[in-house]
Write an enzyme that holds these catalytic residues in place. Structure first.
Site, PDB file in Angstrom:
ATOM      1  CD  GLU A 299      -6.398   2.527   4.204  1.00 44.01           C
ATOM      2  OE1 GLU A 299      -6.719   3.658   4.651  1.00 44.01           O
ATOM      3  OE2 GLU A 299      -5.568   1.795   4.757  1.00 44.01           O
TER       4      GLU A 299
ATOM      5  CB  CYS B 171      -3.759  -2.986   8.013  1.00 46.20           C
ATOM      6  SG  CYS B 171      -5.266  -3.551   8.770  1.00 46.20           S
TER       7      CYS B 171
END
Length: 223
Positions: free
Chosen positions: A105, A2
């Site tokens: 994302e 992440c």
């Protein structure tokens, strides 16, 4: 993955949720666009007691002679965390949990434009990332990384990796409070734990902040 996330829980809520003692120098919040190298709230166990304290997001191995002496290590891959020299000791001895409201994302449009998605728990509960931490330098600066794994079905349509997220019943095991066997937790989230929606491209800038960053994209189109 992440590489960006949101953390909007106030310190008191994190203290209650994780039954942790708070440090006096926790980073100010809320933050809707947490970026690498920022100080973030992290829960770790010391002497059998949980503490909520700040750490630098960006793991620094002990052999780095400066924070920029090597790659910026914000994630640790579950498949190699136990053997990679940078992470193996921390994986055994210094695991932590990192609270988040959700994470971002990106996919790419045909013209190469980066299109952001926001991932979150559809129940409204916070996500809790599995992490590892490392003291660095003469002052023992605490630094950390988020553990990532191969993406599950919800995530795979957008990206091939996802952060390892921990259910409430698994947190003590990850922190080393419930014996051994934490390796089994390094897997994709089960179906239903994570939902997603498209958000504004404003989050593409690391200078952007505010609750509008996690709002679903309107019918008016991308902005």
């Amino acid at each position: 993955m992440c590489g960006r996330y949101a953390q909007t829980l106030p310190p008191d809520a994190m203290v209650d949720l994780f039954e942790a003692e708070p440090a006096n120098d926790l980073p100010e919040g809320p933050r809707w666009n947490v970026c690498p190298t920022m100080q973030i709230p992290v829960v770790a166990t010391f002497g059998g007691r949980r503490r909520l304290l700040p750490m630098r997001w960006g793991f620094l191995p002990h052999w780095y002679d400066s924070p920029t002496a090597g790659p910026l290590l914000i994630n640790a891959r579950a498949e190699t965390i136990a053997t990679k020299p940078a992470f193996r000791d921390a994986c055994r001895q210094r695991r932590c949990i990192i609270p988040a409201t959700g994470f971002y994302e990106w996919t790419k449009a045909a013209d190469g434009t980066r299109l952001p998605w926001y991932f979150y728990d559809p129940s409204g509960a916070p996500l809790v990332f599995a992490g590892i931490w490392q003291p660095w330098g003469p002052d023992g600066l605490r630094t950390c990384a988020i553990v990532s794994c191969a993406a599950g079905p919800t995530m795979a349509e957008v990206h091939h990796r996802e952060p390892v997220t921990l259910a409430p019943a698994d947190r003590a095991l990850w922190l080393g409070e419930a014996g051994q066997g934490a390796a089994v937790l390094m897997r994709a989230a089960p179906e239903g734990r994570i939902a997603r929606h498209r958000v504004s491209r404003a989050v593409n800038s690391n200078r952007s902040e505010g609750p509008e960053l996690i709002a679903p994209l309107t019918d008016a189109g991308d902005v």
